[in-house]
Scaffold this active site. Structure first.
Site, PDB file in Angstrom:
ATOM      1  N   ASP A  18     -29.552 -23.641   8.530  1.00 16.81           N
ATOM      2  CA  ASP A  18     -28.632 -24.195   9.539  1.00 16.81           C
ATOM      3  C   ASP A  18     -27.983 -23.082  10.362  1.00 16.81           C
ATOM      4  OD1 ASP A  18     -27.309 -26.170  10.902  1.00 16.81           O
ATOM      5  OD2 ASP A  18     -25.813 -26.546   9.344  1.00 16.81           O
ATOM      6  N   ARG A  31     -29.902 -23.426  22.998  1.00 11.53           N
ATOM      7  CA  ARG A  31     -30.070 -23.672  21.562  1.00 11.53           C
ATOM      8  C   ARG A  31     -31.502 -23.412  21.089  1.00 11.53           C
ATOM      9  NH1 ARG A  31     -26.594 -26.593  18.697  1.00 11.53           N
ATOM     10  NH2 ARG A  31     -28.299 -27.560  17.554  1.00 11.53           N
ATOM     11  N   ASN A  66     -32.017 -35.855  12.555  1.00 10.26           N
ATOM     12  CA  ASN A  66     -32.106 -34.952  13.708  1.00 10.26           C
ATOM     13  C   ASN A  66     -32.727 -35.605  14.956  1.00 10.26           C
ATOM     14  OD1 ASN A  66     -32.638 -31.995  11.636  1.00 10.26           O
ATOM     15  ND2 ASN A  66     -30.754 -32.674  12.621  1.00 10.26           N
TER      16      ASN A  66
HETATM   17  C1  IPE Z   1     -29.349 -30.036   8.318  1.00 13.62           C
HETATM   18  O1  IPE Z   1     -28.725 -29.432   9.402  1.00 13.62           O
HETATM   19  C2  IPE Z   1     -30.785 -30.283   8.643  1.00 13.62           C
HETATM   20  C3  IPE Z   1     -31.605 -29.102   8.820  1.00 13.62           C
HETATM   21  C4  IPE Z   1     -31.236 -27.866   8.630  1.00 13.62           C
HETATM   22  C5  IPE Z   1     -32.945 -29.373   9.252  1.00 13.62           C
HETATM   23  P1  IPE Z   1     -27.906 -30.276  10.464  1.00 13.62           P
HETATM   24  O2  IPE Z   1     -27.310 -29.308  11.415  1.00 13.62           O
HETATM   25  O3  IPE Z   1     -28.764 -31.344  11.043  1.00 13.62           O
HETATM   26  O4  IPE Z   1     -26.808 -30.979   9.546  1.00 13.62           O
HETATM   27  P2  IPE Z   1     -25.361 -31.532   9.888  1.00 13.62           P
HETATM   28  O5  IPE Z   1     -25.513 -32.470  11.042  1.00 13.62           O
HETATM   29  O6  IPE Z   1     -24.513 -30.349  10.260  1.00 13.62           O
HETATM   30  O7  IPE Z   1     -24.894 -32.187   8.642  1.00 13.62           O
HETATM   31  C1  IPE Z   2     -30.708 -25.902  12.183  1.00 10.06           C
HETATM   32  O1  IPE Z   2     -29.912 -25.378  13.193  1.00 10.06           O
HETATM   33  C2  IPE Z   2     -32.061 -26.338  12.698  1.00 10.06           C
HETATM   34  C3  IPE Z   2     -32.260 -27.795  12.801  1.00 10.06           C
HETATM   35  C4  IPE Z   2     -31.445 -28.707  12.340  1.00 10.06           C
HETATM   36  C5  IPE Z   2     -33.455 -28.244  13.493  1.00 10.06           C
HETATM   37  P1  IPE Z   2     -29.011 -26.292  14.097  1.00 10.06           P
HETATM   38  O2  IPE Z   2     -29.798 -26.730  15.279  1.00 10.06           O
HETATM   39  O3  IPE Z   2     -28.428 -27.406  13.299  1.00 10.06           O
HETATM   40  O4  IPE Z   2     -27.878 -25.288  14.553  1.00 10.06           O
HETATM   41  P2  IPE Z   2     -26.322 -25.566  14.658  1.00 10.06           P
HETATM   42  O5  IPE Z   2     -25.896 -26.126  13.342  1.00 10.06           O
HETATM   43  O6  IPE Z   2     -26.141 -26.551  15.757  1.00 10.06           O
HETATM   44  O7  IPE Z   2     -25.719 -24.241  14.945  1.00 10.06           O
HETATM   45 MG    MG Z   3     -26.705 -27.651  12.223  1.00 11.26          MG
END
Ligand code: IPE
Ligand code: IPE
Ligand code: MG
Length: 236
Positions: A18, A31, A66
């Protein structure tokens, strides 16, 4: 790099990768730039896990939740997965690859690549990567239970035979053991629907490091912490 010795290693390690978006934002970049950097971090971490002798690693790449992200971000992620899988042979050298999650919503092209990689690496022993894509822990349990209900309805099993080991056998990760240790980067302290069943007794490790910055040194620090944990499984 000198090989670090670990007295105990998790047999099955889970990683919630994450913080890609925040990593990019800090750099004034979109992003998706963070997702690219995140893919590179994953390659390095997986190679190190294999070299250290960890048997199973489950990486959370895309959750069932997601899909609720802006369509442009989802589209870029799908394109990145597609490119990533093209290079998977070099990237995941000597690794068995298994995609966990429901593959049906992916494009035919992406799904075929996943199935091909699974078939091509099926005989590799020693190191297995479960790549969680469109994965949700609750969804996985629902599927397992539905499958058992079908078997019961068809008279293949009796409802009394539905126990914990029967559910475990229907999970995507079967026959890998339960997850020993879950690492989550980016400072969030939650599970976000990851390995809900297999993680029932996982040790948890949270770090503020954003996923693209999580390097082998950070992995070693996490594994050193694992050695200090005392796992009791309800005993004393
Ligand atoms: C969890 O991260 C899922 C992955 C790393 C693929 P998210 O960024 O989606 O989780 P939340 O929304 O912060 O709980
Ligand atoms: C994790 O990084 C990757 C996926 C969930 C695909 P994020 O995209 O959730 O990154 P943040 O949490 O918004 O920084
Ligand atoms: Mg995230």
């Amino acid at each position: 790099m000198a090989k670090t010795e670990f007295s105990t290693l998790p047999v099955h390690l889970g990683i919630i990768m994450d913080g890609n978006g925040r990593w990019a934002k800090k750099r004034g970049m979109p992003r998706t730039f963070g997702h690219k950097a995140g893919a590179e971090a994953m390659r390095k971490i997986l190679r190190e896990c294999r070299e250290l002798g960890i048997r199973y690693v489950t990486c959370y790449a895309f959750s069932t939740e997601n899909w609720s992200r802006p369509p442009e971000e989802v589209a870029v992620l799908m394109r990145l997965f597609d490119e990533y899988l093209d290079e998977a042979h070099e990237r995941f050298d000597k690794s068995r690859l298994i995609f966990i999650g429901d593959k049906t919503p992916f494009s035919d092209k992406l799904r075929e690549k996943m199935l091909r990689l699974e078939a091509e690496t099926a005989d590799i022993e020693g190191f297995t990567i479960f790549l969680a894509m469109n994965y949700g822990g609750r969804d996985e349990i629902v599927r397992a239970v539905r499958r058992l209900a079908q078997k019961a309805a068809q008279g293949e099993i009796s409802p009394d035979e539905i126990d914990e080991s029967a559910v475990s056998r229907e999970l995507y990760t079967y026959p890998a053991p339960d997850c020993d240790y879950i690492i989550r980067t980016s400072g969030e302290q939650r599970i976000s629907n990851f390995l809900m069943w297999q993680g029932a007794y996982s040790e948890l490790y949270f770090t503020d490091t954003l996923w693209p910055d999580f390097d082998t040194k950070a992995l070693h620090a996490a594994l050193e912490e694992y050695q200090r944990r005392s796992r009791r499984f309800g005993g004393i």
